[in-house]
Design an enzyme around this catalytic site. Structure first.
Site, mmCIF file in Angstrom:
data_model
loop_
_atom_site.group_PDB
_atom_site.id
_atom_site.type_symbol
_atom_site.label_atom_id
_atom_site.label_comp_id
_atom_site.label_asym_id
_atom_site.label_seq_id
_atom_site.Cartn_x
_atom_site.Cartn_y
_atom_site.Cartn_z
ATOM 1 N N HIS A 1 -9.314 -5.324 9.720
ATOM 2 C CA HIS A 1 -9.992 -5.148 8.441
ATOM 3 C C HIS A 1 -11.354 -4.477 8.622
ATOM 4 O O HIS A 1 -12.235 -4.611 7.770
ATOM 5 C CB HIS A 1 -10.209 -6.513 7.755
ATOM 6 C CG HIS A 1 -8.951 -7.203 7.354
ATOM 7 N ND1 HIS A 1 -8.115 -7.801 8.270
ATOM 8 C CD2 HIS A 1 -8.376 -7.391 6.142
ATOM 9 C CE1 HIS A 1 -7.091 -8.345 7.642
ATOM 10 N NE2 HIS A 1 -7.221 -8.106 6.345
ATOM 11 N N GLU B 1 0.810 -1.225 0.000
ATOM 12 C CA GLU B 1 0.000 0.000 0.000
ATOM 13 C C GLU B 1 0.836 1.266 0.000
ATOM 14 O O GLU B 1 0.480 2.263 -0.653
ATOM 15 C CB GLU B 1 -0.966 -0.008 1.192
ATOM 16 C CG GLU B 1 -2.136 -0.948 1.047
ATOM 17 C CD GLU B 1 -1.795 -2.404 1.346
ATOM 18 O OE1 GLU B 1 -2.662 -3.273 1.142
ATOM 19 O OE2 GLU B 1 -0.658 -2.661 1.792
#
Length: 336
Positions: free
Chosen positions: A136, A68
Site C-alpha cells: 500500500h 480494480e
C-alpha cells in the site's frame, strides 16, 4: 507602466482542491462521472470527493466493489463510448490490476482507430508511504511513463492539484493523475477563478545557482527542505517541481541545468529505471555530459514499521549529502 492585477486566492487543503476541481468540471460537463470505492456518501477514502454524491447523485458518483481491473475496464469502455469517467484507485499498488484495459486498450485506442476513437478517462490514484506497508506504499509512476498515449501528472500543491485535475478532465486521451497520502492534509493557496495548469509544464519552486534538484509530488516539499539546509552551507539549489511526468518539460529542466551546471534527481519511487534516470538521460542527450546524482529509497519494500519505513524512504539529509558530493565534484572538474 501597467502591472497585472493580483490573483485572488483562497486557502484550502489538497483534498479540498481536488473536490473543487471535480465539482466545477462536473457542473460544466454532464459526461463526467466518478467510479471508485467509498467515493459516494463517504466522500472518498481521503475525503477528496466530499459533497459530490449529495450534489450529483449515485448515477454520477458510483461506489464500486473491490475490483480494480473491472473499474478501470468500465472506465476505459465508457470513455471510448463518449463519457469522461474518473476512476479512483485508492492505492497505486492496485492500479497494476487495471493495467490491461488502461495500457492495452485505453492508451492505444487512438492509434488502433487512426484517431477515430479516443478514451478520455482519468485514473486518479494515490501513491506513497504512510505506515501502510509493502502493498500500500509503492510509487510506480516510472512504469507508466513508458506507455505511448498515456499522460501522467503528479501535483505537489493544492493549486496544482486543482489545476492539473481540470486539465486532465479536458484531455482527449487517458491521464493517470497521481496524488500522495501525505499531501491530502496539506493546505495552500488556490486561485478563486477557474484556472487550468497545462500538462507538460514544470515549475521552478525555488531559484538557485549551484545545482538543480528535480522532484515531484510529496518529495518536492522534502526537496525544498533540503534546499533550505543547503543554503545555510552556502550551496544554492534550484528546485524544479516536474508536475508532469509524461510528457516531461525538458526545456525548463535543461535551461536550469545549463545555468547551475549540475543535476540532482529526487524521488520516492525506486531508482532503477526510475523518473530520475529518465530525466538525467534526456538532459544528457540535449546538453551532453553533465554532473548528476540520484537520490531515492533503498531497494527494498516499504515496511509498515515506522522505524523501518523511515530508514527506507529518502529524506532531506540524504539530499543534502548527495548535493555536497555533487557540488564538490563539479568544483573539482572546474579546476582540472
Amino acid at each position: 507602466m501597467s502591472s497585472d492585477p493580483p490573483v485572488l486566492t483562497e486557502k484550502m487543503f489538497f483534498r479540498e482542491a481536488i473536490a473543487r476541481a471535480m465539482r466545477e468540471e462536473m457542473r460544466e460537463n454532464p459526461k463526467i462521472f466518478i467510479l471508485g470505492q467509498d467515493v459516494g456518501a463517504f466522500g472518498g477514502s481521503y475525503r477528496e470527493f466530499d459533497g459530490l454524491f449529495e450534489e450529483f447523485g449515485a448515477c454520477r458518483v458510483r461506489d464500486m466493489p473491490v475490483a480494480e481491473a473491472a473499474m478501470v475496464g468500465v472506465g476505459v469502455g465508457a470513455a471510448a463510448a463518449g463519457f469522461r469517467p474518473v476512476v479512483s484507485i485508492t492505492y497505486m499498488d492496485f492500479l497494476m490490476l487495471g493495467f490491461d484495459p488502461l495500457i492495452n486498450y485505453g492508451a492505444k485506442l487512438r492509434y488502433k482507430t487512426g484517431g477515430q476513437l479516443t478514451a478520455p478517462v482519468v485514473v486518479k490514484t494515490t501513491a506513497g508511504a504512510k505506515g501502510q506497508g509493502v502493498a500500500h506504499s509503492q510509487c510506480i509512476e516510472a512504469w507508466l511513463m513508458s506507455v505511448p498515449g498515456l499522460k501522467v501528472v503528479a501535483p505537489s500543491t493544492p493549486a496544482d492539484a486543482y489545476g492539473l485535475l481540470k486539465a486532465a478532465l479536458r484531455e482527449e486521451g487517458p491521464v493517470v493523475y497521481v496524488d500522495h497520502k501525505r499531501l491530502f492534509p496539506v493546505a495552500g493557496e488556490v486561485p478563486l477563478s477557474p484556472t487550468i495548469v497545462p500538462i507538460g509544464q514544470a515549475k521552478i519552486r525555488r531559484p538557485g545557482r549551484d545545482l538543480t534538484i528535480t522532484s515531484h509530488s510529496y518529495m518536492v516539499r522534502t526537496a525544498l527542505e533540503a534546499a533550505t539546509l543547503l543554503e545555510a552551507e552556502g550551496i544554492s539549489a534550484e528546485v524544479i517541481d516536474l508536475r508532469s511526468l509524461a510528457p516531461l518539460d525538458m526545456d525548463t529542466i535543461t535551461e536550469s541545468v545549463r545555468r547551475t551546471g549540475a543535476l540532482l534527481t529526487f524521488e520516492e519511487g525506486q531508482l532503477t529505471t526510475g523518473v530520475g534516470a529518465e530525466v538525467i538521460v534526456r538532459a544528457s542527450e540535449i546538453l551532453g555530459p553533465i554532473h548528476f546524482a540520484r537520490v531515492g529509497p533503498l531497494p527494498a519494500p516499504v515496511s509498515s514499521n515506522r522505524v523501518l519505513e523511515a530508514a527506507c524512504l529518502p529524506d532531506a539529509n540524504r539530499v543534502v549529502v548527495a548535493a555536497r558530493i555533487l557540488q564538490s565534484s563539479k568544483n573539482i572538474a572546474k579546476t582540472q
